[in-house]
Design an enzyme around this catalytic site. Structure first.
Site, PDB file in Angstrom:
ATOM      1  CG  LEU A   1     -18.434   1.004 -31.952  1.00 43.16           C
ATOM      2  CD1 LEU A   1     -17.046   0.850 -32.245  1.00 43.16           C
ATOM      3  CD2 LEU A   1     -19.051   1.970 -32.860  1.00 43.16           C
ATOM      4  N   GLY A   2     -21.197  -2.559 -30.654  1.00 43.29           N
ATOM      5  CA  GLY A   2     -21.663  -3.985 -31.070  1.00 43.29           C
ATOM      6  C   GLY A   2     -21.392  -4.725 -29.830  1.00 43.29           C
TER       7      GLY A   2
ATOM      8  CG  MET B   1     -19.693 -15.827 -26.106  1.00 48.76           C
ATOM      9  SD  MET B   1     -18.914 -17.474 -26.852  1.00 48.76           S
ATOM     10  CE  MET B   1     -20.177 -17.877 -28.072  1.00 48.76           C
ATOM     11  CG  PHE B   2     -15.164 -13.650 -25.822  1.00 50.09           C
ATOM     12  CD1 PHE B   2     -14.788 -14.706 -24.973  1.00 50.09           C
ATOM     13  CD2 PHE B   2     -15.317 -14.194 -27.291  1.00 50.09           C
ATOM     14  CE1 PHE B   2     -14.646 -16.011 -25.289  1.00 50.09           C
ATOM     15  CE2 PHE B   2     -14.848 -15.491 -27.639  1.00 50.09           C
ATOM     16  CZ  PHE B   2     -14.673 -16.249 -26.737  1.00 50.09           C
TER      17      PHE B   2
ATOM     18  CE  LYS C   1     -13.139  -8.315 -27.652  1.00 47.20           C
ATOM     19  NZ  LYS C   1     -12.242  -9.291 -28.568  1.00 47.20           N
TER      20      LYS C   1
ATOM     21  CG  ASP D   1     -15.126 -15.735 -35.606  1.00 47.06           C
ATOM     22  OD1 ASP D   1     -15.843 -16.372 -36.479  1.00 47.06           O
ATOM     23  OD2 ASP D   1     -15.555 -14.859 -34.817  1.00 47.06           O
TER      24      ASP D   1
END
Length: 522
Positions: free
Chosen positions: A209-210, A213-214, A232, A330
């Site tokens: 999905l994407g 940075m982490f 994630k 964010d």
């Protein structure tokens, strides 16, 4: 609330799939006979060089007639082979064997050196693609089973849905070999995810999905529950792991304070480790708000009623964060997820979030276009930065355009003052970085580049009044319909959200009581 750990798996309760996979069988009588006829013809040409073309053609035709099977015999032969394959693989999924040579050839066509992991995983990807082409049943009928070399069925109902959980067949991937340890990560520590891979003996990766940075985020199917989830996968890095552990603690605190899931914060379901990567398993939502804007409101924005609904849900999420003593840090359209029917919204990606008690001066916190001026100036009071980011996001929702498209922190202050006016002198004095952007007379020091030489220059600019205002900007985008009163109320709410003095900025609770939210539009 219990720890976010993966629940034990009752393997006996897992759904099993029995899939048939047909070997490649020549499906034309010409393919069986042409090679033998061609060889026979060449032999005759060698032995009798004077044989005419017409004679060779006649002999070849006779050879073909004598060697070919009848259609009924060929069909029966195929049927028997299919039955044999089904019987052989009746207890599990039949995977498609592909040799290392074949895999190497395919990868080499892209001018890349194939790794061990790529060669080993060709089978995984092929099997996953094949399973998606099968019908939604636990056992596939041999007569209707698709040939792996045939065209995919045109009927979408025959495919396993990877984005929904209401299917009966659960696609199963393949676990990676332990010997491929050196190829798990790329040079930056990101896990090399491959669609069709089964991680933790449970989660089948359907799509990437994407990447941030982490971590990298993938969509996966839980082979135990059939549920579609978002995972994630944190980078293999000590600093990133610590940041992820902090995110988990914050999410747990938020969920403890919202046991009924009504506060519009994405839910963390489980966590686990996979090949030195910490993995966070979240509920899956369809798209983010950025994608919604691009699809339905690019350069023109969304309907004011849709903006109103989303505004209320974001504010509820902000209220939840505030009550838990958390700053997201964010907020932007990319970090707000929307359900498939676009009615439910949830704030996500708390990788930059922190407890209010841990406040530090950080001029590059938050994404630049949504960065509050107090962060750039270096003020200590940053409790209202999420509200500022929300105001920028809501403006973008209604107009389809970025509110403050600054090219740097310095340029951000300039474009902010062009709309919101000059900063209070007392505020500038409090800022740790105020002197980087303003002189002793509080004139703005605009950091630019010479148009001829390209060298950096500083221009002193005095900004006393805004050159444009919210009302002018938004009234110019007014959409037809009887919602002018609602738009006026929306402009007033944005004005309060985007107050350049953080001490006077509206709070989440005050915003929820604002007329824009309270007005009955039925």
């Amino acid at each position: 609330m219990s720890k976010f750990v993966e629940p034990s798996i009752d393997k006996t309760s897992s759904n099993k799939i029995v899939a048939s996979q047909n070997d490649k069988i020549p499906n034309s009588k010409d393919s069986i006979t042409e090679s033998s006829s061609f060889t026979t013809g060449m032999k005759r040409a060698g032995e009798w060089g004077s044989v005419s073309r017409s004679q060779m053609a006649k002999d070849t035709h006779i050879e073909r007639e004598n060697s070919v099977l009848t259609d009924s015999q060929l069909i029966e032969e195929r049927r028997q082979k299919r039955q044999a394959i089904i019987a052989k693989y009746a207890n599990g999924i039949c995977e498609v064997p592909i040799s290392i040579h074949t895999a190497t050839t395919a990868i080499s066509s892209h001018n890349e050196k194939p790794s061990v992991r790529e060669n080993e995983l060709v089978n995984i990807t092929t099997t996953a693609m094949d399973v998606q082409q099968k019908k939604k049943s636990k056992v596939y009928d041999s007569d209707s089973a698709d040939d792996m070399f045939a065209d995919s069925p045109s009927n979408s109902d025959s495919e396993v849905s990877m984005g929904k959980s209401n299917y009966t067949a659960i696609a199963k991937g393949r676990k990676l070999e332990e010997g491929m340890h050196a190829n798990w990560d790329d040079e930056d520590g990101y896990y090399r995810t491959i669609v069709g891979e089964l991680i933790k003996d449970r989660y089948l990766i359907n799509a990437t999905l994407g990447r941030g940075m982490f971590a990298e985020v993938v969509r996966a199917t839980d082979n135990v529950t059939g549920e579609t989830l978002a995972i994630k996968i944190i980078r293999n890095n000590d600093m990133m792991r610590k940041a992820a552990a902090k995110e988990i603690a914050i999410l747990q605190k938020l969920q403890n304070n919202d046991p009924t899931d009504k506060m519009h914060i994405v839910r963390l379901k489980y966590t686990f480790d996979h090949k030195n990567h910490l993995c966070l398993v979240f509920e899956n939502l369809s798209v983010n708000l950025r994608e919604v804007i691009k699809k339905f409101g690019k350069d023109c924005g969304l309907n004011i009623l849709a903006v109103k609904s989303y505004t209320q849900q974001i504010l509820i999420g902000l209220l939840s964060l505030e009550r838990s003593g958390v700053i997201h840090a964010d907020l932007k359209p990319d970090n707000i997820l929307v359900s498939e029917n676009h009615s439910i919204l949830k704030i996500c990606d708390l990788g930059s979030a922190f407890d209010i008690s841990e406040t530090e001066i950080a001029p590059y916190l938050a994404s630049r276009f949504y960065r509050a001026p107090e962060l750039i100036l270096g003020l200590k009071n940053i409790n209202g930065i999420d509200m500022w980011s929300t105001g920028c996001t809501l403006y973008e929702l209604y107009t389809g355009k970025i509110m403050f498209p600054g090219k740097s922190n310095n340029n951000m202050l300039k474009v902010i003052m062009e709309v919101r006016g000059k900063f209070n002198h007392k505020l500038l004095k409090k800022g740790e970085f105020g002197s980087q952007h303003f002189d002793s007379q509080f004139n703005f020091l605009s950091q630019e580049f010479d148009s001829l030489t390209g060298s950096p220059i500083v221009k002193t600019i005095s900004i006393n009044q805004p050159t444009k205002d919210l009302k002018t900007l938004l009234k110019g985008m007014e959409q037809p319909g009887p919602n002018s009163i609602l738009l006026d109320s929306f402009i007033d709410l944005l004005d309060k959200m985007l107050n350049i003095n953080p001490e006077k900025r509206i709070t989440p609770q005050e915003a929820l009581n604002h007329p824009f939210i309270r007005i009955n539009t039925l």
